[in-house]
Every structure is written in structure tokens, then in C-alpha cells.
Write an enzyme that holds these catalytic residues in place. Structure first.
Site, PDB file in Angstrom:
ATOM      1  N   PRO A   2      40.738  42.445  36.414  1.00 38.61           N
ATOM      2  CA  PRO A   2      40.904  43.428  35.377  1.00 38.61           C
ATOM      3  C   PRO A   2      41.694  42.801  34.224  1.00 38.61           C
ATOM      4  O   PRO A   2      42.777  42.258  34.433  1.00 38.61           O
ATOM      5  CB  PRO A   2      41.733  44.490  36.075  1.00 38.61           C
ATOM      6  CG  PRO A   2      41.629  44.217  37.532  1.00 38.61           C
ATOM      7  CD  PRO A   2      41.033  42.888  37.715  1.00 38.61           C
ATOM      8  N   GLU A   3      41.136  42.792  33.060  1.00 40.74           N
ATOM      9  CA  GLU A   3      41.854  42.298  31.888  1.00 40.74           C
ATOM     10  C   GLU A   3      42.504  43.494  31.199  1.00 40.74           C
ATOM     11  O   GLU A   3      42.547  44.576  31.761  1.00 40.74           O
ATOM     12  CB  GLU A   3      40.879  41.555  30.964  1.00 40.74           C
ATOM     13  CG  GLU A   3      40.177  40.400  31.700  1.00 40.74           C
ATOM     14  CD  GLU A   3      39.239  39.597  30.824  1.00 40.74           C
ATOM     15  OE1 GLU A   3      39.523  39.450  29.628  1.00 40.74           O
ATOM     16  OE2 GLU A   3      38.216  39.120  31.344  1.00 40.74           O
TER      17      GLU A   3
END
Length: 273
Positions: A2-3
Site C-alpha cells: 500500500p502506497e
DNA sequence: ACTTATTCCTGCGTGC
DNA sequence: TGCACGCAGGAATAAG
């Protein structure tokens, strides 16, 4: 991982779900995540109310009524979801917060690159994990002058430099490729060679890419879900990421995949100079 | 001081 | 079907 957009989406979901809830029990698996759980972990959390949830970089911060912060990082494969209390935990559920409304927060992370720890609020920004973090890309911290200063000694390629958290936080492998495409900058260009015009384009590209991704709930490549178990939809908007051997949407050139510092980079050799 | 490789893990797709 | 291999959204650390 997850960025930034995915973490931001998770944080927004948590704000809908766990604010003002009181923690009455916690559970941890026998497996260690990136760090061992702190000593007194349970004592720091039990009977505390969750006051506020926010993020710094990709760290999720839950502020509690005793001024302790629960810090969570999703690593590459971490997921948080909120659901009714359930003894039948899915595999790789490492951490559970039981709340006073019959629901629980579950932290699931197959690869265990995630991290869970605590810190007093007053010492949060001196915490080793957070102290040396660079600019938040969606704030006014990210300016041309800031990047000129940070990039001036950097001879490495802009793509890997963009992913350096000491300079800009939250831009991971997907959004680095996507932002560079939008800015029409080659990922191979040494960071120090970027002109002011290119930096202007790059900053706008990073901001607009991240903002659009947040609007669409992030990107779901395989199994990313937000705290409410929804997928993201930004993956349908990728211009280059994962599109090697396909045509550039602007010029029809074949999108190239290459390896930079061990990570895949995707770009159009014609559009990006 | 910068840059790259290595490391922490599991799971999945691919090719033999 | 099974196995080996490579690769995956991160980032700290070691080594060059």
C-alpha cells in the site's frame, strides 16, 4: 505496499469506524512483525479511547486517550479490517484490537514486513521511524526549491530517488512510474539533472496522481482492501505500470519494463525524455 | 555521502 | 500434479 493513497484510504476508513471506541482487549500472534511488540504493550492500550487516526508517510497513527500513539505500518502485504468479533481468524492475522462496540480491528500481514509499535505522542516526531522522513507530497512542503536542494547531489536515477523517503514520503513503486509518465520525464534521468521546468511538472504530476488515486480508493493489484474491505480502482487508470509490451496510450510506442535498484520500472521511451 | 544489493517473509503464476 | 524459480505495493541495513 500500500502506497500513500492506499494508506490514506485506510486511515479515512478507520476514522469512520473506530473513533471514540474503547479498546478492551488485544491479541497478538506468536509471529514477530518487523519489530517486536513493545513491552507493556497491552497496558498501554487497554481501556484507552481512540481519539484520532491519521498518517505520517505510510505510518498509521492512532492517538489514544492516554497520549500514547499506536503506530502501524502495512509493509508490502499488510491489511487492516474492521469486523464483528470472531474467533475464527484468517491465516496471518497477527494483531487484533477488540473494541467496546462488538467490533474488532484485525491486522493481517502474510509477508510480515509490516510493523506495529507504540510511542508517546510528545515523542512521536523524534521517533526513529519518523524523525528523518521527507516532505509530505500533498502539502506545501513539496516545492521546486526543496527538490532542487535535495536533488543537487543526487546522481542516481530520478525514479529511485523519488522513492527515497528522506526526500519525499509515500511515493512507492507504482506511483513513481505513473508520476514520471505524467511529467514526461525518463525514469533514468539523474535526479540532479532535472530542470526547474521538469521539477514543476514532476511536482504537479505527483500531486495529481496521488490525489486521483485517493479519489478512486487507491490501487488494488491483488488483494489490497481498505478498512471497510473495499477494493481500490486506480489500477484501471494506470498509464504505464504493469503495461509492458502494450502500447503507450499517448503515442502508441511499446511500453518498456526495466529494473532499477531491484524494482520494476515502466515507461514510454518516446514520451519520457 | 550516495548507491546498490541484501534481507526480512509468504504466496502466486509460470514453465518444465 | 509437482517442483523450482522469480516476482510482488516497503524500507532498514550493510557493503561498495
Amino acid at each position: 505496499m500500500p502506497e500513500l493513497p492506499e494508506v490514506e484510504t485506510v486511515v479515512r476508513g478507520l476514522n469512520n469506524k473506530i473513533i471514540n471506541r474503547i479498546i478492551f482487549k488485544i491479541q497478538t500472534s506468536n509471529h514477530k512483525l518487523r519489530l517486536a511488540y513493545p513491552k507493556n504493550f497491552a497496558e498501554q492500550l487497554i481501556n484507552q479511547k481512540i481519539i484520532k487516526v491519521w498518517r505520517r508517510a505510510k505510518y498509521i497513527i492512532c492517538q489514544l486517550s492516554n497520549d500514547v500513539c499506536l503506530i502501524m505500518h502495512l509493509g508490502m502485504s499488510g491489511k487492516i479490517n474492521i469486523g464483528v468479533q470472531n474467533d475464527n481468524l484468517p491465516k496471518h492475522t497477527h494483531f487484533t484490537l477488540h473494541l467496546d462496540n462488538g467490533e474488532s480491528l484485525y491486522f493481517n500481514d502474510p509477508r510480515r514486513f509490516g510493523l506495529i509499535t507504540t510511542c508517546e505522542y510528545s515523542k512521536l516526531f523524534e521517533h526513529k521511524l519518523l524523525a528523518h522522513m521527507g516532505a509530505e507530497p500533498l502539502t506545501e512542503e513539496l516545492t521546486i526549491d526543496y527538490l532542487l536542494e535535495k536533488f543537487k547531489t543526487r546522481n542516481g536515477p530520478i525514479k529511485t530517488t523519488l522513492m527515497d523517503n528522506k526526500i519525499i514520503v509515500g511515493v512507492g513503486n507504482i506511483y513513481a512510474s505513473e508520476s514520471l509518465f505524467l511529467a514526461r520525464i525518463s525514469p533514468l534521468l539523474p535526479a540532479k539533472q532535472l530542470t526547474k521546468v521538469q521539477l514543476t511538472k514532476l511536482i504537479l504530476a505527483i500531486k495529481s496522481t496521488l490525489e486521483k488515486a485517493i479519489k478512486l480508493g487507491g490501487s488494488t493489484l491483488k488483494d489490497y482492501r481498505n478498512a471497510e474491505d473495499n477494493k481500490g480502482y486506480f489500477q484501471n487508470e494506470f498509464n504505464v505500470y504493469g503495461r509492458d509490451q502494450q502500447n503507450c496510450l499517448l503515442c502508441n510506442e511499446i511500453i518498456v519494463k526495466l529494473n532499477q535498484a531491484g524494482r520494476a520500472t515502466y515507461y514510454c521511451i518516446k514520451c519520457q525524455k
